[in-house]
Each structure stands twice: as C-alpha cells, then as structure tokens.
Enzyme design. Structure first.
Site, PDB file in Angstrom:
ATOM      1  N   GLY A   1       0.801  -1.215   0.000  1.00 44.49           N
ATOM      2  CA  GLY A   1       0.000   0.000   0.000  1.00 44.49           C
ATOM      3  C   GLY A   1       0.832   1.263   0.000  1.00 44.49           C
TER       4      GLY A   1
ATOM      5  N   GLU B   1       1.621   1.820  -3.546  1.00 42.07           N
ATOM      6  CA  GLU B   1       0.385   2.242  -4.211  1.00 42.07           C
ATOM      7  C   GLU B   1       0.026   3.684  -3.871  1.00 42.07           C
ATOM      8  OE1 GLU B   1      -2.100  -1.903  -4.632  1.00 42.07           O
ATOM      9  OE2 GLU B   1      -1.743  -1.134  -2.609  1.00 42.07           O
TER      10      GLU B   1
END
Length: 294
Positions: free
Chosen positions: A144, A147
């Site tokens: 994450g 991301e």
C-alpha cells in the site's frame, strides 16, 4: 498494498535502516501539532503556499490503517479547498514512507463485507485532489505504501528507498492500484515480476530508471527538493496547473485521439483566462509574470 517486512527483501542492502539525519524541512525537526485535535496519524504544516503532510505511525512504520486514510482524505480535501495552498507534499519517516497496509486490521475481514463496503475504495480519494501532490519517499514504500506513492503526481525518492508489491506472499493481490498503476509506470514485465514473486523490489535508482520516480536524492534532501518543486508549482497560475494535471491524467483513461482533443480544448480554454494574457504579455515584455489565478 500490504506490509511485508517479515519477509526478506530481494535486495537487503536497500532495506537497511537509514542513518542519515533529516533535512531542515524534516517533520522530525520542525514537527507541528496536527491542525485538528482529531488527527492521530498525521502531522501537517504549511510553508508559504505549500502544505506538508507527514504520515505519523512511527511504531508501525506508517502502516496504512483505516483511520489514517480517513484523516488523510480529510486533510487533503481541506488543503484542496484552501486558496492559499497551491501544492502539497506527502511524506513519511526516514525509515518508511509507508511499509504497507495494516494487516492486523484486515486479516479477519470477510468477502461480503469487503464487497458491500467497497473496502479500500476510499484510498483512491487522493486521486480526486485537484492540486498537485508530490510524494517524498524515504525507506520502505511497500504494498500500500507503493500504491499510495503512485497515486501522487510526482515521486521523489531518497537513495535508500525501496518499492515493492509483496501481497502475493500473504495469499492475496494488490488492491489499491499495484496491478494497474505499476504497469503504466514500469511496464508489464517488471510489474509481473514484482507482483508475482512478491520479493523483487526496486531500489530508488532502479525505480528512477524504470520511470516510477522522477528524481533520486540523498535521504536528507528529499523533502527539501519536494518542497522546492512544490513552491515552484504553487507560484504558477493555479487554474492552469490544474488543467495540466487533468490533461496528463486523462492520457491514462482515453485513447490517444481523444486525449489529444481533450488537451487541445483545454489549451483553447486557457485563452479565456487573465493569467494567459499576463503570462504571454510578460514573456513578450521580458519580465516576470504576476499571476492572479483567474
């Protein structure tokens, strides 16, 4: 999207804790209290027309929990609506930009609740912010964290930064853009290698060569450089800055012909602005433009 620090990294040298001191812009030296007493996971401050937002879960290496994203979305919307702010810098700590999602928080979730609640859907709200966001990445940007960095408009990386998508080692896949934005940044083959093995990570230099990041700097200079770039952007015509961001982002969504038409129409529309008149007049008169953002 997930933290995987329990797994050995492909390049151990890139994963060593950083020892450099932060720059003068470092939140560790100039931290301010959160702008709201409700903020638990962030630090925020402003530098002229630039907002600096710092992920602040030091004990968890800035693992991305739901509360953090709720706060991040709130803060970014506030800065987006603030006419005195022209650009935003998003950073973490020297050791970790964000080491991934909070596994303890999500490990017991069920399919039906994920689907009905559109789990992680609110993560993408950062992409709706109209003002440019620069990610200043040091240390781990895994799952994450990678991301989140890719949701920003520009990425500057410290020389010890590490980018990776290790979700497959946890029996799942990226859920916030790791299989989509990463392909557009580094190409199909490298994205496949990273996501399918979960252990092939990019060093900062490799990420720059692949096109994932714009610039690599010593760890203690990343925030400085991000703030300088943000200051430059914030000094320009804000409606035109937003048009540039819209046009570039549109290139990821539509075929070339449609993108070119979209760009040209935005170009035409700039001639309805006072800033276009001022900018071109200043160029012809060999002076600095004074933009009024209208």
């Amino acid at each position: 999207m997930f933290a995987a620090l329990r797994q050995p990294l492909a390049r151990a040298s890139a994963a060593k804790p950083l020892t450099r001191a932060f720059s003068v812009y470092s939140p560790s030296l100039n931290a301010v209290a959160p702008t709201s007493p409700k903020l638990e996971y962030l630090l925020t401050e402003t530098r002229g027309r630039v907002a600096l937002v710092t992920l602040h879960r030091p004990k968890a290496l800035n693992a991305l929990c739901n509360g953090l994203f709720v706060e991040l979305n709130q803060v970014l919307r506030e800065f987006d609506d603030n006419k005195d702010i022209g650009a935003i810098v998003l950073t973490g700590s020297e050791r970790a930009f964000a080491a991934g999602a909070d596994i303890k928080e999500m490990k017991d979730r069920k399919f039906i609740e994920n689907y009905s609640e559109d789990f992680l859907g609110h993560w993408t709200q950062i992409t709706k912010i109209r003002k440019p966001i620069i990610a200043a990445v040091n240390g781990f940007a895994l799952g994450g964290g990678c991301e989140l960095a890719m949701m920003c408009d520009i990425i500057y990386a410290g020389d010890k930064a590490v980018f990776g998508q290790p979700e497959i080692k946890l029996g799942t896949i990226p859920g916030a853009g790791g299989t989509q934005r990463l392909v557009k940044a580094v190409g199909k083959s490298k994205a496949m290698e990273m996501c399918l093995t979960g252990s092939v990570n990019l060093t900062a230099a490799e990420a720059e060569r692949a096109g994932l990041v714009s610039k690599v700097l010593p760890a203690d200079q990343v925030i400085d450089e991000a703030l300088k770039t943000a200051e430059t952007i914030a000094s320009l015509s804000q409606p035109i800055v937003q048009m540039v961001k819209d046009a570039i982002n549109q290139s990821f969504e539509v075929p070339l012909a449609a993108g070119l038409t979209f760009e040209r129409r935005l170009f035409h529309s700039t001639f309805a602005s006072n800033d276009q008149k001022e900018g071109m007049a200043a160029f012809a008169e060999k002076r600095k433009a004074k933009f009024t953002h209208n």
